[in-house]
Write a protein that holds these residues in place. Structure first.
Motif, PDB file in Angstrom:
ATOM      1  N   GLN A  94       0.803  -1.222   0.000  1.00  0.00           N
ATOM      2  CA  GLN A  94       0.000   0.000   0.000  1.00  0.00           C
ATOM      3  C   GLN A  94       0.843   1.283   0.000  1.00  0.00           C
ATOM      4  O   GLN A  94       0.592   2.194  -0.790  1.00  0.00           O
ATOM      5  CB  GLN A  94      -0.930  -0.005   1.208  1.00  0.00           C
ATOM      6  N   ALA A 109       2.570   1.791  -3.234  1.00  0.00           N
ATOM      7  CA  ALA A 109       1.599   2.180  -4.260  1.00  0.00           C
ATOM      8  C   ALA A 109       1.249   3.659  -4.136  1.00  0.00           C
ATOM      9  O   ALA A 109       1.119   4.368  -5.136  1.00  0.00           O
ATOM     10  CB  ALA A 109       0.329   1.331  -4.135  1.00  0.00           C
ATOM     11  N   LEU A 110       1.113   4.118  -2.898  1.00  0.00           N
ATOM     12  CA  LEU A 110       0.769   5.532  -2.681  1.00  0.00           C
ATOM     13  C   LEU A 110       1.901   6.448  -3.136  1.00  0.00           C
ATOM     14  O   LEU A 110       1.671   7.510  -3.704  1.00  0.00           O
ATOM     15  CB  LEU A 110       0.471   5.779  -1.203  1.00  0.00           C
ATOM     16  N   LEU A 111       3.138   6.012  -2.872  1.00  0.00           N
ATOM     17  CA  LEU A 111       4.288   6.849  -3.221  1.00  0.00           C
ATOM     18  C   LEU A 111       4.777   6.611  -4.652  1.00  0.00           C
ATOM     19  O   LEU A 111       5.624   7.352  -5.149  1.00  0.00           O
ATOM     20  CB  LEU A 111       5.442   6.575  -2.234  1.00  0.00           C
ATOM     21  N   GLY A 112       4.242   5.571  -5.280  1.00  0.00           N
ATOM     22  CA  GLY A 112       4.678   5.244  -6.641  1.00  0.00           C
ATOM     23  C   GLY A 112       6.067   4.620  -6.661  1.00  0.00           C
ATOM     24  O   GLY A 112       6.758   4.664  -7.676  1.00  0.00           O
TER      25      GLY A 112
END
Lengths: 240, 242
Positions: free
Chosen positions: B124, B127-130
């Motif tokens: 997660q 994914a948020l930070l790429g």
């Protein structure tokens, strides 16, 4: 119908004291005195540009912070994204934020922080959060239901889902935010009337001492700046 | 809830002969308007199934019921042996990919970002930070290469053609590792060559990985070429064609 409206207008004008030749003559004399003072005072241009700078910073802070607050608010208030009770609760909060006019928020924060730019910046941030969260959650709700189902089939955690939706609607989000910045720039110009900083504060002060030329100079500078920002914003949005 | 979970586990162990089972399904918008009734369907593991029918016959609705997006008026659905009542639980969710007509791609993201999204639930924060793990990026690039899209990995999906966008959606389903793929008219807006190419990917997916696919489509000739079984949904009934 037209005659009836005309009759109502005449009756109301009578009660308001508008059918009084003397008051109209006085008004036209005042206007002519006022108009003779409407010229640009070049010596005040640096001060006017400084005041525009303050207004710009107030509007920019209000827009940026308001947008940051409205991102999570909108994601939590979009129906179909979160639970209905949460959506309703967050919508109620954002409704209150935008129903109260920015100038009233300005008064509140002038009382809290004292007169100056801080009051105006915080007032605009709050007002922007209310408005942008509505724009944003409506954008989310316009996304096809199947789209949510497809992203839902990836079992995305809530925060990642919100990020994906922001990315998906990025153009609309940026467009709404830029529109809000233009709006905030105009609003920041009048917040000074209640002491919440910006160019409005200077204009109000000059008007109160009947220095119309100085007020007119500041007014013209902010007007040209607003036109400029509207133009640049329009071009950017067209190119997106 | 615990009892229900145990039942699910037992059912999965003993009753997962079919990837998808629809039992006596009925759906209506209200009591006077029945879209379909008495629909029974069993999809074996590794099979490609075509569902055909006219527009408005209820094909997409049937697929959405199987996907757990809407509840049927009557009947039940089992996915990989687990009975689905409304929404899937998270464990099952990851095992079924759904590709709607609109594809469900993140428009302003790149092809690679869209494919990697299938791994977001496992990482997660990344994914948020790429900041994706290299192994995921390599896996995604491998999948994109297998469907001929690796050279466009860094392109935004809103700049791709219809066929390419369809491939991205399939690549994401492959990355998800889904055992069942539900696709709503994946070739309806594509030219013949692109349609063949997309259906070929579905076929390879079934044959090589024992993935089952349930594909809504219009073109009978294409269905005959690519589907192991085909059904026709017409006049509220689902009939097997072959």
């Amino acid at each position: 119908m037209v005659w009836a409206l005309l009759l109502i207008a005449v009756i109301l004008a009578y009660f308001l004291g508008l059918i009084d030749l003397d008051s109209w003559l006085k008004a036209s004399r005042n206007l002519s005195t006022f108009a003779s003072d409407l010229y640009i005072r070049v010596d005040l241009l640096p001060d006017a540009l400084h005041a525009v700078g303050e207004t710009f910073i107030i509007a920019l802070f209000g827009t940026v912070v308001g947008a940051l607050i409205s991102y999570p608010l909108s994601a939590m208030s979009a129906q179909g994204v979160t639970a209905r009770w949460l959506s309703l609760a967050i919508r109620t909060v954002s409704n209150v934020l935008r129903t109260v006019p920015a100038i009233f928020w300005g008064i509140l924060f002038v009382v809290m922080f004292g007169p100056g730019n801080v009051a105006g910046a915080v007032a605009l941030a709050l007002y922007t959060a209310g408005y942008l969260s509505k724009f944003f959650y409506e954008t989310f709700e316009n996304v096809n239901k199947e789209h949510y189902e497809a992203l839902g089939s990836l079992a995305l955690p809530w925060m990642v889902m919100a990020k994906a939706l922001f990315k998906h609607t990025e153009k609309q989000m940026v467009s709404h935010t830029m529109f809000m910045f233009e709006y905030n720039l105009r609003t920041a110009s009048i917040l000074g009337i209640v002491g919440a900083g910006g160019i409005g504060y200077y204009i109000t002060q000059y008007v109160s001492i009947l220095n119309y030329a100085a007020a007119f100079t500041f007014f013209m500078v902010i007007l040209l700046f607003v036109f400029l920002v509207d133009g640049v914003s329009y071009i950017i949005r067209k190119k997106m | 809830m615990i009892v229900q979970g145990r039942e699910d586990a037992i059912e999965e162990t003993v009753g997962s002969m079919y990837a998808v089972e629809a039992i006596d399904l009925a759906y209506g918008y209200n009591n006077n308007s029945i879209l379909f009734d008495n629909v029974n369907l069993a999809v074996e593991h590794g099979k490609s199934i075509a569902i055909m029918g006219r527009s408005g016959s209820g094909k997409s609705t049937l697929l959405r019921i199987i996907n757990g997006a809407i509840r049927p008026s009557r009947g039940s659905v089992r996915i990989l042996g687990i009975r689905v009542d409304g929404r899937y639980n998270n464990g099952l969710r990851k095992r079924v990919a759904y590709i709607p007509q609109s594809l469900g791609l993140v428009e302003n993201a790149t092809v690679l970002e869209n494919v990697l999204l299938a791994k977001a639930s496992e990482s997660q924060v990344r994914a948020l930070l790429g900041l994706w793990k290299k192994e995921y990026i390599d896996e995604a690039m491998g999948i994109l290469k297998s469907i001929g899209l690796h050279e466009k990995a860094r392109s935004k999906v809103n700049r791709l053609s219809g066929g390419e966008r369809q491939r991205v959606a399939i690549a994401r389903a492959l990355m998800q590792g889904a055992e069942v793929v539900l696709a709503d008219e994946p070739v309806s807006n594509l030219d013949r060559d692109n349609a063949h190419s997309i259906l070929d990917i579905f076929r390879r997916m079934s044959k090589n990985n024992s993935r089952s696919s349930l594909i809504v489509m219009h073109d009978k000739a294409l269905a005959e070429e690519y589907a192991d079984e085909a059904y026709l949904l017409a006049d509220g009934r689902l009939a097997r064609l072959w």
